[in-house]
Design an enzyme around this catalytic site. Sequence first.
Site, PDB file in Angstrom:
ATOM      1  CD  GLU A 128      -2.983  -0.668  -0.164  1.00 58.51           C
ATOM      2  OE1 GLU A 128      -3.020   0.495  -0.612  1.00 58.51           O
ATOM      3  OE2 GLU A 128      -3.624  -1.590  -0.683  1.00 58.51           O
ATOM      4  CE1 TYR A 176      -6.913   3.072  -0.771  1.00 58.94           C
ATOM      5  CE2 TYR A 176      -4.576   3.215  -0.209  1.00 58.94           C
ATOM      6  CZ  TYR A 176      -5.617   2.603  -0.883  1.00 58.94           C
ATOM      7  OH  TYR A 176      -5.359   1.503  -1.658  1.00 58.94           O
ATOM      8  CG  ASP A 196      -7.675   3.303  -5.374  1.00 59.00           C
ATOM      9  OD1 ASP A 196      -8.883   3.159  -5.703  1.00 59.00           O
ATOM     10  OD2 ASP A 196      -6.747   2.737  -5.973  1.00 59.00           O
ATOM     11  CB  CYS A 233     -17.654  -2.213 -17.877  1.00 59.80           C
ATOM     12  SG  CYS A 233     -18.198  -1.688 -16.231  1.00 59.80           S
ATOM     13  CB  CYS A 283     -22.170   2.774 -16.386  1.00 57.09           C
ATOM     14  SG  CYS A 283     -21.061   4.192 -16.291  1.00 57.09           S
TER      15      CYS A 283
END
Length: 323
Positions: free
Chosen positions: A68, A151, A169, A234, A240
């Site tokens: 990370e 985060y 993120d 996707c 979407c």
Amino acid sequence: MTAPTKPSSPTRPDARPGTPETSGTPGTVGEPDGHALHAPVIDWFEENARDLPWRRPDAGPWGVMVSEFMLQQTPVSRVLPVYEQWLARWPRPADLAGDAPGEAVRAWGRLGYPRRALRLHGAAVAITERHGGDVPTDHAQLLALPGIGEYTAAAVASFAYGQRHAVLDTNVRRVFARAVTGVQYPPNATTAAERKLARTLLPDDDRTASLWAAASMELGALVCTAKNEACVRCPVAALCAWRLAGKPAHEGPPRRGQTYAGTDRQVRGRLLAVLREAVAPVPQSALDRVWEEPVQRARALDGLVADGLVEPLTGGLYRLPQS
């Protein structure tokens, strides 16, 4: 940016047909229904997630934490070799804590933003002193470690320990902006509205929530990318909001990539490269040779000293920090 190992049969809520509910105005959100998104995105993740070392069970919480830190503003391809060398040298926080912080800067190599190396070293020292050398499981304890923000604390708790946290993120924020909010890009900085949306979309149980965090992040990294998004691949293209609205163009300030050539960042990188390769303190004259412009060079060196990345010694010598 990291994610848990893909399970063979995750537990998750049943998907319900329909689209996320929005107010109908791009950039505003009502009460979105995350159930319609969870199952297809997690199913896609199970089939398409990259096999990365920090996702394997043997990586452990420390491996997840190291990844990370390294993956912040740095692509996976550049992180992989440094990550593997790092874990081979410092397989536990105590191993890193026992070494000088300058060694962390040296091993960081050319990943960029080397202050992350110092922060990771500081976190390792705190883990060793406060938690017996084990990365804490509690989100608040993670957040209390030096160099760890909201985060990273949420990501480690989610990906290493399978807990329920909203992990936001850049990739996740872009997926949520397009799929739910109906805009091409999220704001430059994370907003309270985005955090609220992420909590609203979070599955109820820990296991599904940690999978959702990993899956939505991977979707943004591989499919819903900043440029040339692959909507045909996707799993939630039919839901979407941005695509259904005809993909309206970004209306905010122009999004410019960061420049590097000629900047103080480039000068800092060249100065650090000299110090990383040196086995003994380096004279000022050796640093002067890496950049001709004296004012910018001096400013960059002063910045490195102020950031704790370079330690000045008597006699005009410099080295990586030893304490």
